[in-house]
Scaffold this motif. Structure first.
Motif, mmCIF file in Angstrom:
data_model
loop_
_atom_site.group_PDB
_atom_site.id
_atom_site.type_symbol
_atom_site.label_atom_id
_atom_site.label_comp_id
_atom_site.label_asym_id
_atom_site.label_seq_id
_atom_site.Cartn_x
_atom_site.Cartn_y
_atom_site.Cartn_z
ATOM 1 N N ARG A 208 0.910 -1.219 0.263
ATOM 2 C CA ARG A 208 -0.429 -0.329 -0.103
ATOM 3 C C ARG A 208 0.569 1.425 -0.548
ATOM 4 O O ARG A 208 0.043 2.450 -0.514
ATOM 5 C CB ARG A 208 -1.164 0.295 1.128
ATOM 6 N N ALA A 209 2.055 1.348 0.750
ATOM 7 C CA ALA A 209 2.987 2.159 0.581
ATOM 8 C C ALA A 209 3.503 3.144 -0.535
ATOM 9 O O ALA A 209 4.130 3.759 -1.277
ATOM 10 C CB ALA A 209 4.304 1.857 1.959
ATOM 11 N N THR A 210 3.694 1.552 -1.638
ATOM 12 C CA THR A 210 3.704 2.949 -2.655
ATOM 13 C C THR A 210 3.108 3.034 -4.091
ATOM 14 O O THR A 210 1.900 2.846 -3.709
ATOM 15 C CB THR A 210 3.971 0.852 -3.759
ATOM 16 N N PRO A 211 3.466 4.215 -4.098
ATOM 17 C CA PRO A 211 2.351 4.724 -4.922
ATOM 18 C C PRO A 211 1.169 4.441 -5.657
ATOM 19 O O PRO A 211 2.727 3.517 -6.621
ATOM 20 C CB PRO A 211 3.282 6.271 -5.900
ATOM 21 N N GLN A 212 0.770 4.844 -6.642
ATOM 22 C CA GLN A 212 -0.686 3.517 -7.116
ATOM 23 C C GLN A 212 -0.935 4.759 -7.916
ATOM 24 O O GLN A 212 -1.694 3.569 -8.927
ATOM 25 C CB GLN A 212 -1.472 3.359 -6.063
ATOM 26 N N SER A 213 -0.491 5.951 -8.664
ATOM 27 C CA SER A 213 -0.414 6.306 -9.939
ATOM 28 C C SER A 213 -0.272 5.658 -11.287
ATOM 29 O O SER A 213 0.648 5.072 -11.149
ATOM 30 C CB SER A 213 0.014 7.774 -9.746
ATOM 31 N N SER A 214 -1.100 5.403 -11.710
ATOM 32 C CA SER A 214 -0.580 5.630 -13.638
ATOM 33 C C SER A 214 0.942 5.752 -13.687
ATOM 34 O O SER A 214 0.915 5.407 -14.713
ATOM 35 C CB SER A 214 -1.694 5.362 -14.653
ATOM 36 N N PHE A 215 0.561 7.751 -12.744
ATOM 37 C CA PHE A 215 1.763 8.242 -13.656
ATOM 38 C C PHE A 215 3.001 7.201 -12.926
ATOM 39 O O PHE A 215 4.217 7.398 -14.058
ATOM 40 C CB PHE A 215 1.747 9.693 -13.214
ATOM 41 N N TYR A 216 3.132 6.675 -12.060
ATOM 42 C CA TYR A 216 4.073 6.141 -11.554
ATOM 43 C C TYR A 216 4.606 5.378 -11.630
ATOM 44 O O TYR A 216 5.659 4.328 -12.228
ATOM 45 C CB TYR A 216 4.391 5.863 -9.867
ATOM 46 N N ARG A 217 3.976 4.717 -12.256
ATOM 47 C CA ARG A 217 4.436 3.153 -12.998
ATOM 48 C C ARG A 217 4.749 3.105 -13.848
ATOM 49 O O ARG A 217 4.884 2.290 -14.776
ATOM 50 C CB ARG A 217 2.496 2.644 -13.274
ATOM 51 N N LEU A 218 4.353 3.673 -15.069
ATOM 52 C CA LEU A 218 4.682 4.626 -16.341
ATOM 53 C C LEU A 218 6.046 4.884 -15.884
ATOM 54 O O LEU A 218 7.200 4.347 -17.056
ATOM 55 C CB LEU A 218 4.042 5.580 -16.953
ATOM 56 N N LEU A 219 6.430 5.657 -15.614
ATOM 57 C CA LEU A 219 7.551 5.974 -15.061
ATOM 58 C C LEU A 219 9.137 4.573 -14.796
ATOM 59 O O LEU A 219 10.122 4.164 -15.340
ATOM 60 C CB LEU A 219 8.333 7.459 -13.996
ATOM 61 N N GLN A 220 8.365 3.914 -14.317
ATOM 62 C CA GLN A 220 8.769 2.641 -13.820
ATOM 63 C C GLN A 220 8.633 1.496 -14.343
ATOM 64 O O GLN A 220 9.810 1.040 -14.823
ATOM 65 C CB GLN A 220 8.024 1.860 -12.520
ATOM 66 N N GLN A 221 8.259 1.369 -15.705
ATOM 67 C CA GLN A 221 8.043 0.495 -16.426
ATOM 68 C C GLN A 221 9.549 0.903 -17.383
ATOM 69 O O GLN A 221 9.866 0.272 -17.977
ATOM 70 C CB GLN A 221 6.520 0.807 -17.364
ATOM 71 N N GLN A 222 9.660 2.284 -17.710
ATOM 72 C CA GLN A 222 10.423 2.399 -18.384
ATOM 73 C C GLN A 222 11.653 2.905 -18.003
ATOM 74 O O GLN A 222 12.851 2.546 -18.319
ATOM 75 C CB GLN A 222 10.466 4.807 -18.320
ATOM 76 N N LEU A 223 11.827 3.154 -16.711
ATOM 77 C CA LEU A 223 13.251 1.919 -16.114
ATOM 78 C C LEU A 223 13.378 0.943 -16.272
ATOM 79 O O LEU A 223 14.501 0.835 -16.222
ATOM 80 C CB LEU A 223 13.182 2.588 -14.403
#
Length: 507
Positions: A208-223
């Motif tokens: 639950r602590a991890t940012p859940q926004s689609s924006f964060y996931r998009l950054l994470q995927q690119q990384l």
């Protein structure tokens, strides 16, 4: 400290069933002095890099502290849940070493295989080391992902000196650059975090602590997508950190809200079935637009401009007594204490700089604020507004203002905020803003010889529309594709330096 369940009693006392007593029955003596000495070494040599580290240290130093991870049967399975999360920290651009992943895994193996092979790896030392490091790793990761590994209020608001002592050179105050009421950890947060260990909810809590926004996931995927340059990696990590600042991140959904992203020099107005995207002008590097979260409450048409004191001192006062200058710009001077309008020739430059006089520009065509202003509460006297100087919208770098945000298509934004569909009412707004009416009634109205062109003066925005003035150098466009923007204020290296201990080796 080291009382209650922490104590390792002698043979002569009846010891409650603890991990220590179980180990003793299996032939592994636990020396209480060894445990206490290990704790003291851990505390004295601890490398404090976060608020969570201080809480860990203070927890184990207080009297009556209880073991969190060690149970009569050994180490709690919550340790495995934590290690499972720590195994994936690199997917967030974080260093496993900063969360003691290998150290914890090694001591957990020693504990479960009962492999206590040296003085440094004696039973007591392994037990205390494991307990302390598990808590430190858990709180460091949990608080970092939940609140961010840095506090932007602390360092972004100490970048731009505002007042300095001319003799000593000492900075007396700084320009406010970040004024968002972001979530920050407090003692209650840490207490609840430890309770999650006792209740067996470590895995769910960290998820639950991890940012859940689609924006964060998009950054994470690119990384994680493939090889990225060091510059690209740092940009990704900095923007992922910004996503952790709860309260400062716009919702990535269709709820009604307005976003100004300064590096993009764009405004986005989101709705249930639409997205308005327009260019904006923001503050210069010297007079940066502050980052804030508020709500647009009102629109005023043909506003007067009360010129800020700094602009009066630096730009207007030099024209004191110049009647032509004041007439050309439609400025007038008012004595603040009496409200009396003064003649231009009676007010000197020194008087203008004293702060006892207000200089105001009349509303209407040619006003610096344009024909409409969008007001929202903030501590900087900044707002969104139209502009009489529109040529800069064609530039790439639109850092042009003293801090306010100039919008490219103000009527379109006003229509979005007003949510009015009546064509005559919209034409009333158009006419008041000096625009051509679109409806038949409006067109006939302006055909009159002496029609009133001040049909609308102010419009309340109900309900208030949330506003986010943000700073992302990577941000999704209307199609959801990440776009890179220039770091116009130079914030990226500042943020990276703060998170560097968590993301870069050999610092």
């Amino acid at each position: 400290m080291l009382t209650g369940c922490f104590a390792c009693h002698g043979e002569e006392e009846e010891e409650p069933e603890t991990v220590f007593s179980v180990l003793r029955k299996q032939g592994f003596p636990v020396d209480s002095a060894d445990v206490a000495e290990t704790l003291q070494k851990l505390v004295s040599r601890d490398f404090i890099v976060s608020q969570s580290d201080r809480y860990t240290r203070d927890y184990y130093l207080q009297d009556g502290s209880q073991m969190l991870w060690l149970q009569p049967g050994g180490v709690s399975l919550q340790a495995d849940a934590l290690l499972k999360v720590l195994a994936g920290v690199s997917r967030h651009g974080l260093l496993p070493d900063m969360f003691l992943a290998d150290t914890v895994a090694a001591d957990l193996k020693r504990m479960r295989t009962l492999h206590f092979d040296s003085l440094d790896n004696s039973v007591g030392r392994v037990l205390m080391r494991l307990e302390y490091h598990l808590t430190k790793a858990y709180l460091r990761y949990y608080s970092g992902q939940r609140f961010g590994f840095s506090n932007p209020k602390r360092y972004l608001n100490r970048l731009d000196p505002f007042k300095e002592d001319t003799v000593s050179g000492k900075v007396l105050s700084y320009r406010g650059l970040f004024d968002v009421d972001i979530d920050r950890p407090d003692s209650l947060f840490f207490q609840n975090a430890l309770q999650q260990i006792r209740d067996g909810h470590v895995g769910e809590t960290l998820q639950r602590a991890t940012p859940q926004s689609s924006f964060y996931r998009l950054l994470q995927q690119q990384l994680s997508a493939g090889k990225v340059s060091e510059k690209e990696r740092q940009r990704l990590l900095v923007n992922m950190e910004r996503c952790r600042w709860r309260g400062a991140v716009p919702p990535m959904d269709s709820s009604r809200h307005v976003v100004v992203n300064i590096p993009a020099f764009h405004l986005y107005a989101y709705g249930a079935d639409s997205l308005i995207d327009m260019r904006v002008g923001c503050g210069t590097v010297k007079t940066k637009t502050p980052l804030l979260v508020s709500a647009i409450e009102r629109m005023d048409v043909n506003p007067v401009w009360n010129i800020p004191p700094t602009i009066i001192k630096n730009e207007v006062a030099v024209h004191a007594g110049d009647t032509a200058y004041f007439e050309r710009n439609r400025y007038y001077i008012v004595e603040r204490s009496t409200g009396k309008r003064m003649s231009v020739g009676s007010v000197s430059a020194r008087m203008l700089r004293s702060g006892l006089y207000r200089v105001t520009q009349e509303g209407g065509e040619g006003n610096a604020l344009g024909r409409i202003i969008f007001r929202f509460p903030n501590n900087f006297s900044v707002f969104l507004h139209d502009t009489s100087s529109r040529q800069f919208f064609e530039r790439n770098n639109r850092g042009v203002s003293h801090g306010c945000v100039r919008v490219e298509r103000p009527f379109e934004l006003a229509q979005y905020l007003w949510r009015e569909t009546d064509e005559w009412k919209l034409d009333c707004l158009r006419i008041s803003m000096g625009l051509d009416p679109q409806g038949e009634r409006g067109k006939k109205y302006v055909e009159q010889e002496d029609y009133d062109d001040h049909l609308v003066s102010g419009v309340p925005v109900r309900p208030h529309v949330p506003l986010f003035i943000t700073y992302f150098t990577l941000y999704p466009d209307s199609a959801g594709t990440l776009v890179t923007y220039p770091d116009v204020y130079g914030y990226d290296p500042v943020v990276y330096e703060e998170i560097k201990p968590f993301v870069e080796k050999n610092i």
